[in-house]
Design an enzyme around this catalytic site. Structure first.
Site, PDB file in Angstrom:
ATOM      1  N   THR A 157      40.987  19.779 -31.885  1.00 57.31           N
ATOM      2  CA  THR A 157      40.541  20.936 -31.110  1.00 57.31           C
ATOM      3  C   THR A 157      40.342  20.590 -29.639  1.00 57.31           C
ATOM      4  OG1 THR A 157      39.416  21.834 -33.058  1.00 57.31           O
ATOM      5  CG2 THR A 157      38.720  22.678 -30.914  1.00 57.31           C
ATOM      6  N   PHE A 428      38.579  19.931 -40.262  1.00 60.04           N
ATOM      7  CA  PHE A 428      38.372  18.696 -39.500  1.00 60.04           C
ATOM      8  C   PHE A 428      38.720  18.853 -38.020  1.00 60.04           C
ATOM      9  CE2 PHE A 428      40.759  17.709 -43.540  1.00 60.04           C
ATOM     10  CZ  PHE A 428      39.651  17.815 -44.358  1.00 60.04           C
ATOM     11  N   CYS A 429      38.424  20.022 -37.454  1.00 60.16           N
ATOM     12  CA  CYS A 429      38.722  20.291 -36.037  1.00 60.16           C
ATOM     13  C   CYS A 429      40.210  20.127 -35.738  1.00 60.16           C
ATOM     14  CB  CYS A 429      37.890  19.389 -35.121  1.00 60.16           C
ATOM     15  SG  CYS A 429      36.116  19.685 -35.211  1.00 60.16           S
ATOM     16  N   ASN A 430      41.047  20.556 -36.665  1.00 54.32           N
ATOM     17  CA  ASN A 430      42.496  20.495 -36.469  1.00 54.32           C
ATOM     18  C   ASN A 430      43.125  21.698 -37.160  1.00 54.32           C
ATOM     19  OD1 ASN A 430      45.265  19.893 -36.366  1.00 54.32           O
ATOM     20  ND2 ASN A 430      44.909  17.695 -36.560  1.00 54.32           N
TER      21      ASN A 430
END
Length: 737
Positions: A157, A428-430
């Site tokens: 992110t 997972f911030c992706n």
């Protein structure tokens, strides 16, 4: 490819590539011997809080050994480190030590101060933001299309967020899919761009996906910079930012070979400690191009307060490190490097060790099948874990039932916590990689948001489709026992029948028996019906509480059912909703549950007294940690195994848990009040009472960490403003609900 038999786990024969491991005579993989990492019987790896813990979130943050903290604290006790911007002897010691750490970082990545500069930041995210703000972007004009900011869709992110910074400068952002880069890699570079042309472009990609562990070719750095492989067409010179945060925690990186222009990283990914410290490594050829507007303490060679005059310092690091750096944390890095090299022998050993663990676990998970032949898990990967060159020590997956339906990752996470196994769940911030592997379209993401799902919550399934996955990852102190414990957990919870027992029903004469009629003049009657047991009713960690099909049990009624009552008037809420008079019909209360201790198991009754805050003693107690932080099942899933029973006649609450002797807590309030700070549970400071050391010791023994039982004061009153903020009114409220 030559393979050998590894051994059996619940009848599974596992095989591994022997090029990444050696085998003992008993066919058991000796990971410590394989990699040269002395994993066993090494006191440096012993952490007092890790007893019985299986930690599998090293991609999120690795752990630190005890010897690292011991060495660091000893250093602080024996030396005085002052502000490096001062000129006294303690400050000089700090400055010199910090510079030595810079050299140590560069040596770790096989480069030198002549080729790279280390700029300390608050982490890799701050380093990325620095590049976005300082890169020499060229906006589009009459004779040029301007600079391009390109990023791989499989990016964190914090990389994607750079586009908001460049958008304010009128710069075009272009997402690039991994498939497009792999295709460009295979094509001839007949239309190569001019490596010395204008304008300047930036391409960002991760060395390792933090979602799947896929390792992208480091050769892309030189291919893109030379113009032989372009993320998008058009004239201009390309620079490359390699997001190495996830990669360098378990692999060596040689910047003398792979000369990225910018390299952001976070040190807790490598050492576990300190947190909140990262760096941006800048190629010396690219550093002069960076532009800076704001200047903070320590960055100016000279400036005037009453005139627009400012000259920055010549050193790139000093120019971009605004204010005083976190110098004690920087000094801690020295001890991190020392311990890492002493315990492991270097990053190459760590790479081989962690990959072998991941390959072993991947092979086992891929083999697991239900009796009908259906797979137990679905793994999201771009490789078959054939080599550490293409795959990091990360496995992203979802658990399936025997019909192939995905079980929500929140349920898996809760069950793993009951087994003291720490995993990561979500995207997972992706988001880009999550969409690609799970088949989530852009429209679905927007619909999920409308349905209330946001990044980081526990909404794991929407319309039967997953919103994320489960991720396990290994670090240099991970062991074969960790991998096997995780596999045993999956096998025990998916391939064995449930042996859980439902919550015992309250019977006359036991704790929780109904009070005499004189004590229950305000009692609320209820009847019972068939119901499905919840997670709170099942005290067995191996029970299949994440099954999709509910299980019903017969509940014996302790009181005859009440006749239905007829209402002749509507409630205000029904009138506001426009419901016709009598449109909802009559109602029957079929079940009555109390939760005396917040987030613990339910206590079922047929009737119960009312207090001044609702049902008497409902959510009057709560478990807190040693810092006074209120706990819920999100932080401590084993709270569901605590079963409270209230005996109004004996004026006690009896608390039971598997493997523990029952303990009684008096219903009378303590005379010594204590305050707890506001939290997500209570919006204000609340008057509470600590229930004593006896119950605290009981809880601490059960959970394996220091916990306390607190109770809200029954006479606590809160001042609350009216909606429009005019005047004050007194409000009595139970904050534990």
């Amino acid at each position: 490819m030559h393979v050998k038999r590894l051994g059996e786990i619940s009848g599974l024969v596992l095989r591994l590539n022997t090029s990444y491991g050696r085998w003992s005579g008993s066919h058991k993989l000796d990971l410590g011997e394989m990699s040269g990492i002395p994993l066993k019987n090494n006191p440096s790896f012993i952490l007092c809080f890790l007893s019985g813990t299986v930690y599998l979130d090293h991609a999120g943050a690795t752990l630190f050994p005890q010897s690292q903290l011991t060495s660091f604290t000893k250093d602080l006790m024996e030396n005085v480190y002052g502000n490096p911007h001062s000129q006294n002897s303690s400050s000089k010691l700090t400055h010199d030590t910090v510079e030595q750490v810079r050299y140590r970082i560069l040596a770790h990545f096989h480069t030198s101060p002549e080729d790279y500069t280390v700029i300390f930041t608050a982490g890799s995210t701050a380093a990325l933001k620095l590049v976005a703000e300082a890169f020499p972007w060229v906006p589009p004009g009459p004779e040029s299309s301007g600079s391009h900011f390109c990023y791989l869709t499989d990016s964190h992110t914090s990389v994607v967020g750079m586009r908001e910074v460049v958008a304010a400068m009128n710069i075009t952002s272009i997402p690039v899919r991994p498939e497009d880069m792999w295709l460009a890699e295979e094509q001839d570079a007949t239309a190569a761009s001019d490596p010395d042309g204008q304008p300047l472009h930036l391409f960002c990609y991760p060395a390792q996906s933090n979602f799947s562990g896929t390792r992208y070719p480091l050769s892309w750095i030189e291919e893109v910079k030379s113009g032989r492989m372009c993320p998008v067409g058009g004239p201009g010179k390309w620079f490359v930012l390699l997001d190495a945060a996830a990669y360098v925690g378990t692999s060596p990186l040689d910047l003398s070979v792979h000369r990225a222009d910018f390299l952001p990283l976070s040190f807790y990914k490598i050492f576990g400690f300190p947190t909140g410290l990262g760096a941006l490594l800048v190629n010396s050829r690219s550093a002069p191009l960076l532009r800076k507007t704001y200047f903070g303490g320590g960055t100016a060679a000279a400036y005037l307060a009453e005139e627009d005059f400012y000259i920055p310092k010549e050193s790139v690091a000093e120019r971009f490190e605004d204010g005083t750096i976190s110098f004690l944390d920087v000094i801690a890095l020295k001890h991190g490097f020392d311990v890492l090299e002493r315990l492991t022998g270097g990053m190459e050993n760590i790479r081989q060790h962690t990959f072998t663990l991941a390959q072993y676990t991947y092979t086992a998970l891929s083999t697991l099948r239900y009796p009908n032949g259906a797979p137990v898990v679905q793994i999201y990967s771009d490789s078959e874990f054939s080599s550490p060159e293409v795959q990091g020590p990360v496995i992203s997956f979802n658990v399936l039932d025997d019909n192939g339906n995905i079980i929500g990752y929140s349920q898996v996470d809760k069950m793993a916590s009951l087994h003291n196994i720490h995993v990561r769940t979500g995207c997972f911030c992706n988001t880009g990689a999550c969409q690609r592997h799970l088949g989530i379209s852009d429209e679905m993401v927007k619909k999920h948001l409308q349905a209330g799902h946001v990044c980081g919550d526990d909404v794991d399934l929407i319309d039967g489709q997953p919103t994320g996955s489960v991720r396990i990852s290994f670090g240099y102190m991970s062991t074969l026992e960790d991998a096997q414990a995780f596999l045993r957990f999956i096998i025990a919870t998916r391939l064995r029948p449930s042996h859980g027992q439902p919550l015992p029903l309250v019977m006359p004469g036991e704790a929780g028996a109904l009070p005499a009629e004189s004590e229950a003049q305000k009692a609320v009657p209820a009847t019972r019906a068939r119901r499905s047991p919840s997670l709170q009713e099942d005290a067995s960690p191996d029970s299949r509480v994440w099954d999709n099909s509910p299980t019903t049990v017969d509940a014996v009624s302790l009181r005859p059912p009440l006749l239905e009552t007829t209402r002749t008037q509507q409630t205000p809420s029904e009138k506001a909703a426009g419901i016709p008079d009598g449109g909802l019909g009559s109602h029957i209360v079929t079940n009555l549950f109390l939760y005396p201790i917040k987030s613990c198991a339910a206590f079922e009754v047929t009737r119960w007294p009312l207090g001044n805050q609702g049902l008497l003693y409902d959510r009057s107690w709560m478990v807190v940690n040693h810092n006074g932080v209120c706990l819920s099942q999100k932080q401590e899933p084993r709270l569901c195994l605590i079963q409270p029973f209230i005996d109004l006649q004996r004026r006690i609450m009896v608390i039971k848990a598997q493997g523990m002797e029952p303990i009684a807590v008096p219903l009378e309030e303590n005379s010594k009040p204590a305050q707890i700070c506001q939290s997500k549970v209570c919006a204000d400071r609340v008057n509470t009472y600590d229930c004593g050391e006896k119950i605290s010791s009981w809880l601490s023994k059960f959970f394996g960490r220091p916990y306390h039982l607190i109770r809200q004061s029954s006479d606590f009153q809160r001042n609350a403003r009216k909606k429009r903020g005019k005047g004050m009114r007194m409000e009595r409220k139970n904050y534990f609900q």
